[in-house]
Design a protein around this motif. Structure first.
Motif, PDB file in Angstrom:
ATOM      1  N   VAL A  34      78.282  12.015 -32.678  1.00  0.00           N
ATOM      2  CA  VAL A  34      79.558  11.834 -33.097  1.00  0.00           C
ATOM      3  C   VAL A  34      80.317  11.391 -31.775  1.00  0.00           C
ATOM      4  O   VAL A  34      81.460  10.935 -32.225  1.00  0.00           O
ATOM      5  CB  VAL A  34      80.527  13.240 -33.432  1.00  0.00           C
ATOM      6  CG1 VAL A  34      79.581  13.747 -34.901  1.00  0.00           C
ATOM      7  CG2 VAL A  34      80.399  14.148 -32.557  1.00  0.00           C
ATOM      8  N   LYS A  35      79.953  11.625 -30.663  1.00  0.00           N
ATOM      9  CA  LYS A  35      80.612  11.016 -29.585  1.00  0.00           C
ATOM     10  C   LYS A  35      79.805  10.586 -28.459  1.00  0.00           C
ATOM     11  O   LYS A  35      78.813  11.361 -28.134  1.00  0.00           O
ATOM     12  CB  LYS A  35      81.788  11.925 -29.238  1.00  0.00           C
ATOM     13  CG  LYS A  35      82.902  11.328 -27.985  1.00  0.00           C
ATOM     14  CD  LYS A  35      83.830  12.178 -27.794  1.00  0.00           C
ATOM     15  CE  LYS A  35      84.979  11.533 -26.769  1.00  0.00           C
ATOM     16  NZ  LYS A  35      85.993  12.271 -26.490  1.00  0.00           N
ATOM     17  N   ASP A  36      79.921   9.379 -28.203  1.00  0.00           N
ATOM     18  CA  ASP A  36      78.943   8.678 -27.016  1.00  0.00           C
ATOM     19  C   ASP A  36      79.958   8.384 -25.669  1.00  0.00           C
ATOM     20  O   ASP A  36      80.156   7.025 -25.904  1.00  0.00           O
ATOM     21  CB  ASP A  36      77.999   7.991 -27.522  1.00  0.00           C
ATOM     22  CG  ASP A  36      77.048   7.113 -26.513  1.00  0.00           C
ATOM     23  OD1 ASP A  36      76.897   7.834 -25.452  1.00  0.00           O
ATOM     24  OD2 ASP A  36      76.606   6.038 -26.860  1.00  0.00           O
TER      25      ASP A  36
ATOM     26  N   LYS B  63      78.007  13.925 -27.661  1.00  0.00           N
ATOM     27  CA  LYS B  63      78.105  15.101 -28.598  1.00  0.00           C
ATOM     28  C   LYS B  63      77.717  14.913 -29.988  1.00  0.00           C
ATOM     29  O   LYS B  63      77.783  13.900 -30.765  1.00  0.00           O
ATOM     30  CB  LYS B  63      79.447  15.304 -28.695  1.00  0.00           C
ATOM     31  CG  LYS B  63      79.942  16.720 -28.965  1.00  0.00           C
ATOM     32  CD  LYS B  63      81.162  16.998 -28.985  1.00  0.00           C
ATOM     33  CE  LYS B  63      82.048  18.157 -29.575  1.00  0.00           C
ATOM     34  NZ  LYS B  63      83.401  18.688 -29.789  1.00  0.00           N
ATOM     35  N   GLY B  64      76.787  16.010 -30.429  1.00  0.00           N
ATOM     36  CA  GLY B  64      76.251  15.747 -31.788  1.00  0.00           C
ATOM     37  C   GLY B  64      75.193  16.660 -31.947  1.00  0.00           C
ATOM     38  O   GLY B  64      74.801  17.441 -31.187  1.00  0.00           O
ATOM     39  N   THR B  65      74.242  16.141 -32.830  1.00  0.00           N
ATOM     40  CA  THR B  65      72.922  16.887 -33.104  1.00  0.00           C
ATOM     41  C   THR B  65      71.776  16.161 -33.375  1.00  0.00           C
ATOM     42  O   THR B  65      71.919  14.965 -33.321  1.00  0.00           O
ATOM     43  CB  THR B  65      72.732  18.014 -34.376  1.00  0.00           C
ATOM     44  OG1 THR B  65      73.086  17.072 -35.551  1.00  0.00           O
ATOM     45  CG2 THR B  65      74.148  18.970 -34.364  1.00  0.00           C
TER      46      THR B  65
ATOM     47  N   ILE C 246      74.888  17.739 -26.786  1.00  0.00           N
ATOM     48  CA  ILE C 246      74.045  17.675 -28.023  1.00  0.00           C
ATOM     49  C   ILE C 246      73.432  18.857 -28.252  1.00  0.00           C
ATOM     50  O   ILE C 246      72.770  19.584 -27.260  1.00  0.00           O
ATOM     51  CB  ILE C 246      72.722  16.814 -27.828  1.00  0.00           C
ATOM     52  CG1 ILE C 246      73.274  15.139 -27.627  1.00  0.00           C
ATOM     53  CG2 ILE C 246      71.788  16.595 -29.007  1.00  0.00           C
ATOM     54  CD1 ILE C 246      72.080  14.143 -27.404  1.00  0.00           C
ATOM     55  N   SER C 247      73.886  19.445 -29.552  1.00  0.00           N
ATOM     56  CA  SER C 247      73.621  20.993 -29.807  1.00  0.00           C
ATOM     57  C   SER C 247      72.667  20.860 -31.047  1.00  0.00           C
ATOM     58  O   SER C 247      72.150  19.965 -31.593  1.00  0.00           O
ATOM     59  CB  SER C 247      74.905  21.672 -29.912  1.00  0.00           C
ATOM     60  OG  SER C 247      75.464  20.959 -30.834  1.00  0.00           O
TER      61      SER C 247
ATOM     62  N   ASN D 265      70.644  19.306 -22.132  1.00  0.00           N
ATOM     63  CA  ASN D 265      71.623  19.207 -23.257  1.00  0.00           C
ATOM     64  C   ASN D 265      72.095  20.690 -23.741  1.00  0.00           C
ATOM     65  O   ASN D 265      72.203  21.497 -22.729  1.00  0.00           O
ATOM     66  CB  ASN D 265      70.877  18.580 -24.536  1.00  0.00           C
ATOM     67  CG  ASN D 265      70.252  17.352 -24.237  1.00  0.00           C
ATOM     68  OD1 ASN D 265      70.970  16.315 -24.101  1.00  0.00           O
ATOM     69  ND2 ASN D 265      68.851  17.004 -24.094  1.00  0.00           N
ATOM     70  N   SER D 266      72.499  20.882 -25.017  1.00  0.00           N
ATOM     71  CA  SER D 266      72.989  21.959 -25.279  1.00  0.00           C
ATOM     72  C   SER D 266      72.264  22.644 -26.561  1.00  0.00           C
ATOM     73  O   SER D 266      72.841  23.219 -27.578  1.00  0.00           O
ATOM     74  CB  SER D 266      74.433  22.022 -25.574  1.00  0.00           C
ATOM     75  OG  SER D 266      75.100  21.819 -24.412  1.00  0.00           O
TER      76      SER D 266
END
Length: 601
Positions: free
Chosen positions: A56-58, A104-106, A128-129, A150-151
C-alpha cells in the motif's frame, strides 16, 4: 496481437538494416527470434501485479517501475526472466544508502504463481507485515528465499519443507513466533540458514541433523531452549555458528570441537553450563569466539593458545576462575580483542601476555585489578579500553601516552584520585566514562574551546568535581553529558543550546542555582533530562515543549514555581518528576490557583 506486431516490426528492422549496411550476412529469422528479449508471461505479470497490489506504500519507489506489459524487458526493478519469458528472480532490497525507505503492506499469495522462480528476495522493507503465505511452498524451483528485516508475523509455514532445492533460507529480523518447523530438516541442500532476530521458541529440531551441507547457521536473538544438539558436530563444512541470545542450557557438546572449518562461534547470552573442554584448541580455523554471559565455570584451558588465527575472544560474565592460562608470546598470535570482564578472576595486575600485545580492545572490568593503571607496550594500537569496576588508584597522568588511536575509555567504579587538569585525552576519543571515582577539579579542563569534535560521551558523575558548568562552544558533538552527583555550582549556561546533538543530560545532585535557560528548548534531540536535587528557581520554560521526543525528565527537589508546560509529554510525566519544589502547578500536579484544570492535550 499487439505484441506479435511489435515482434514482427523488430524483426523487419533487423532484417532490412543488414542489407547493404553491414558487411555481414543477414541473420536468419530463427536466429533473430532467438536474440530478441524475452516477452513476459501474462501469468507471471499478473502474479507480480498481485504482489504490487498488496503493497500500500512504497517509499523506495521500486514498484513505480512496474508499468507496461513486458515485465522481462529490464525496466521492472528487481525482476529477471529466462529466455522463455518466465520470471526467475524477484529481488527487492531496501537501498543501503537510505535506512528510512520502506514498503508497507503484506505478502500476496500470488507470489506462489511464479512457478519458475529461483530467487525470491524481499528484504529490509521494515513494514511488510502479516504471515508468510503458504503459497510460497509452490515455488519448487527456489534456491534462495530471503525475507529478512521486514515485520512478518505468525509461524514459519511447515510447507516450506517442500522447497527441496533451497540452498539459502533467511527469515531473520521479523516478528515470527512458535517453534522452528521440523520440516525444514527436509531441505538437505541448505547451505545457509538464518532465522535470527525473531521470537521463535522451543528446541533446535532434531531433524536438522540432515543438513550436512550447512556453512552458515544463525538462530540468534530468539527464545530457543534446550541443549545444543550433539549432531552439530556433523556439519563438517560449517564456518559460521551464531546461537547467541537464547535460553539454551546444559554443557557444550564435545562434537562441536571437531568443526575444523569453523571460523565464527557465538554462544553468548544463554544459560550454558560446565567447563570449556581442552578440545577447543582443535578449532584451528576459529577467528572469533564469544561465550559471554553464560554460566561457565572452571579454568580457561591452556589449549586456547593453539588458536593461531583467533582475533576476537570474549569470555566475559561467566564464572571462570584463576589462574589464567600462561599464554606465551607465540600463543594466539593474531589476537586483537579480548574481554575477560566480570568473572571470578583476581588478576591483581594486567597479565604480561595481554599488556605486551598489539591489541585494539582490552576489556578487564571486574577482574580485581589493583594499584596504578597499566602501561601497555603497544598503546598506539588501542581503540577501546575498559578497566572499570576494579581497585585502580592512580597513574592517570601517564596512562594516555602514545594512545593515538583510542576512541573509548571506561575507568568507572575504581578508586582513582586525580585532578581533571591531569587528564590529557587523545584528540580522537569519542567516549570517556570516569563515573564513581574520586576525581576533582573543574569541568573547564575537559570542556573548553580545545575539546575535540569527536567527543560524544562524557560521564563524570558521582565524583568530587567542583567549579561551574563551562560555556559551550559551537561545533561540539556531545550526545551524552552526565555530571550528576558532584559539587558543581553556578548556573546552567544559555550556551548549552550549542550542544545540538545532545540526547541525554544529567546534572542532578549538584549545587546549581539560577533559572532553567529558555535556550534548553533548542535541544530537539534530547530524550533524557535530569536536573533534580539542585537549587534552581523560576519557572520551567515553555520552550521545552519544542523537544518532542523527551521520554524522561525530572525537575524534582528544586525551588521551581509556576505552571508546568501544559503539553505532552510534560503534563503526563508522573507527579514525582515535579515533587518537592516551591509551587509548581498544573498537570500532573494540582491545578494552578485561579485556573481551571484542562484535560490532557
Amino acid at each position: 496481437m499487439q505484441i506479435l506486431i511489435w515482434v514482427f516490426k523488430v524483426l523487419l528492422v533487423c532484417y532490412t538494416s543488414t542489407l547493404g549496411v553491414f558487411p555481414f550476412p543477414p541473420l536468419s529469422l530463427a536466429e533473430t527470434i532467438s536474440q530478441a528479449p524475452p516477452v513476459c508471461s501474462e501469468v507471471d505479470r499478473a502474479a507480480l501485479l498481485g504482489f504490487k497490489a498488496k503493497i500500500v506504500k512504497d517509499t523506495t519507489e521500486s514498484l513505480s517501475s512496474w508499468i507496461g506489459r513486458d515485465c522481462c524487458g529490464g525496466d521492472w526493478e528487481g525482476v529477471q526472466c529466462n529466455p522463455a519469458g518466465r520470471v526467475t528472480t524477484l529481488a527487492l532490497q531496501r537501498p543501503a544508502r537510505d535506512i528510512n525507505l520502506y514498503m508497507k503492506g503484506t505478502l500476496s499469495s500470488s507470489l506462489g504463481s511464479l512457478p519458475f522462480l529461483e530467487v525470491l528476495v524481499i528484504s529490509g522493507m521494515k513494514h511488510i507485515s502479516g504471515p508468510i503465505p503458504d503459497s510460497v511452498s509452490k515455488l519448487t524451483r527456489l534456491t534462495q528465499l530471503v525475507l529478512e528485516d521486514n515485520s512478518l508475523q505468525g509461524n514459519i509455514p511447515l510447507s516450506l519443507g517442500r522447497l527441496s532445492h533451497l540452498q539459502t533460507l533467511s527469515l531473520a529480523g521479523n516478528h515470527l513466533k512458535g517453534a522452528v518447523p521440523p520440516s525444514l530438516g527436509n531441505l538437505r541442500n541448505l547451505v545457509m540458514v538464518n532465522l535470527g532476530r525473531n521470537s521463535l521458541s522451543g528446541p533446535i529440531p532434531s531433524t536438522f541433523k540432515t543438513l550436512l551441507h550447512l556453512q552458515s547457521f544463525d538462530l540468534s536473538f530468539n527464545s530457543l531452549s534446550g541443549s545444543i544438539p550433539e549432531f552439530i558436530g556433523q556439519f563438517r563444512n560449517i564456518t559460521f555458528i551464531d546461537l547467541s541470545d537464547n535460553h539454551l542450557s546444559a554443557h557444550l557438546p564435545i562434537s562441536m570441537f571437531n568443526l575444523v572449518s569453523l571460523s565464527y562461534l557465538s554462544l553468548s547470552h544463554n544459560q550454558l553450563t560446565g567447563t570449556i573442554p581442552d578440545q577447543i584448541g582443535n578449532l584451528k580455523s576459529l577467528t572469533s569466539l564469544s561465550l559471554s554471559s553464560n554460566k561457565f565455570i572452571g579454568h580457561i584451558p591452556a589449549s586456547i593458545s593453539r588458536l593461531q588465527i583467533l582475533w576476537s575472544l570474549n569470555l566475559s560474565r561467566n564464572g571462570f576462575s584463576d589462574p589464567l592460562p600462561d599464554v606465551s608470546s607465540r600463543g594466539i598470535p593474531s589476537l586483537l580483542s579480548i574481554d575477560l570482564s566480570f568473572n571470578n578472576l583476581s588478576l591483581g595486575t594486567v597479565p604480561i601476555w595481554i599488556r605486551d600485545r598489539q591489541l585494539s580492545d582490552v576489556n578487564l572490568a571486574g577482574c580485581k585489578l589493583r594499584g596504578s593503571l597499566p602501561k601497555f607496550t603497544r598503546p598506539d594500537s588501542l581503540n577501546s579500553v575498559d578497566l572499570s569496576n576494579n581497585f585502580l588508584t592512580g597513574g592517570i597522568s601517564t596512562f594516555f601516552t602514545n594512545m593515538t588511536s583510542l576512541q573509548r575509555l571506561k575507568l568507572s567504579n575504581n578508586m582513582l584520585k586525580f585532578d581533571l587538569s591531569e587528564l590529557k585525552v587523545p584528540d580522537g576519543i569519542s567516549s570517556i566514562d570516569l563515573h564513581s571515582n574520586q576525581v576533582c577539579g573543574s569541568l573547564s579542563s575537559i570542556l573548553n574551546n580545545q575539546t575535540s569534535s569527536f567527543l560524544e560521551v562524557i560521564d563524570m558523575s558521582n565524583n568530587r568535581i567542583s567549579g561551574t558548568i563551562p560555556e559551550f562552544t559551537e561545533g561540539l558533538s556531545l550526545k551524552v553529558l552526565n555530571i550528576g552527583s558532584n559539587k558543581i555550582a553556578g548556573q546552567i549556561p544559555s550556551s548549552i543550546s550549542n550542544l545540538v546533538e545532545l540526547e541525554r543530560l544529567d546534572i542532578s545532585r549538584n549545587l546549581i542555582t539560577g533559572t532553567i535557560p529558555i535556550s534548553l528548548g533548542q535541544l530537539v534531540k534530547l530524550h533524557w533530562l535530569d536536573i533534580s536535587i539542585n537549587s534552581l528557581t523560576g519557572k520551567i520554560p515553555i520552550s521545552l515543549l519544542g523537544i518532542k521526543i523527551m521520554r524522561h525528565a525530572s525537575f524534582r527537589a528544586n525551588r521551581l514555581c509556576g505552571e508546568i508546560p501544559q503539553g505532552r509529554p510534560y503534563n503526563i510525566f508522573p507527579a514525582s518528576a515535579y515533587a518537592h519544589n516551591l509551587c509548581l502547578c498544573g498537570k500532573p500536579m494540582p491545578p494552578c490557583r485561579g485556573k481551571k484544570q484542562e484535560t490532557n492535550q
